[in-house]
Design a protein around this motif. Structure first.
Motif, short mmCIF file in Angstrom:
data_model
loop_
_atom_site.label_atom_id
_atom_site.label_comp_id
_atom_site.label_asym_id
_atom_site.label_seq_id
_atom_site.Cartn_x
_atom_site.Cartn_y
_atom_site.Cartn_z
N VAL A 37 0.84 -1.20 0.00
CA VAL A 37 0.00 0.00 0.00
C VAL A 37 0.87 1.25 0.00
CG1 VAL A 37 -1.61 1.35 1.44
CG2 VAL A 37 -2.03 -1.08 1.03
N ALA A 38 1.95 1.23 0.76
CA ALA A 38 2.82 2.40 0.88
C ALA A 38 3.50 2.76 -0.44
CB ALA A 38 3.86 2.17 1.97
N THR A 39 3.72 1.79 -1.32
CA THR A 39 4.46 2.05 -2.55
C THR A 39 3.58 2.03 -3.81
OG1 THR A 39 5.02 -0.30 -2.76
CG2 THR A 39 6.60 1.10 -1.59
N ALA A 40 2.30 1.77 -3.64
CA ALA A 40 1.40 1.66 -4.80
C ALA A 40 1.04 3.03 -5.37
CB ALA A 40 0.13 0.93 -4.40
N LYS A 41 0.72 3.04 -6.66
CA LYS A 41 0.18 4.23 -7.32
C LYS A 41 -1.33 4.16 -7.39
CE LYS A 41 4.21 5.14 -10.09
NZ LYS A 41 4.76 5.34 -11.41
N VAL A 42 -1.84 2.96 -7.50
CA VAL A 42 -3.29 2.74 -7.53
C VAL A 42 -3.59 1.44 -6.79
CG1 VAL A 42 -3.25 1.58 -9.79
CG2 VAL A 42 -5.36 2.62 -8.99
N ILE A 43 -4.67 1.47 -6.02
CA ILE A 43 -5.11 0.30 -5.27
C ILE A 43 -6.58 0.10 -5.62
CG2 ILE A 43 -5.52 -0.67 -2.98
CD1 ILE A 43 -3.26 1.35 -2.04
#
Length: 116
Positions: A37-43
């Protein structure tokens, strides 16, 4: 025979209760989730009812800079959570069903990848 079989992870968590089955495994999965989650661009959240008490899930979603998109029947609850927990955050409601929301999810991911 499966020697390390676990029931679904979501059924193992209950607010204020200790994890009784494979706590190290569950903590490892939660840590991996938090890092992702900390490194995602989209979830894209699919089918999970927004529950702010599940801070190990929704707390990290509230603090990410990623776009958080939602597919599921709880549109109002998702929008309420977003309004109260994602101050200035980016959200997108895609659909109430995966069948309908799959294509918008793909397009959303493509848009976010093009924007990087």
């Amino acid at each position: 025979a499966l020697t390390q079989a676990l029931p679904p992870v979501m059924c193992l968590y209950m607010e204020e209760k200790p994890v009784q089955v494979a706590p190290g495994t569950i903590q490892g999965l939660q840590h991996t989730w938090q890092q992702s989650v900390a490194t995602a661009k989209v979830i894209i959240v699919v089918g999970v009812h927004p529950n702010p008490h599940d801070t190990h899930v929704w707390g990290f979603l509230a603090s990410t800079d990623a776009l958080v998109a939602y597919i599921g029947p709880a549109k109002n609850e998702f929008e309420e959570w977003a309004n109260s927990h994602r101050l200035g955050g980016r959200i997108k409601y895609l659909s109430d069903s995966f069948t309908v929301g799959m294509q918008p999810a793909i397009e959303t991911i493509k848009e976010m990848c093009r924007g990087s």
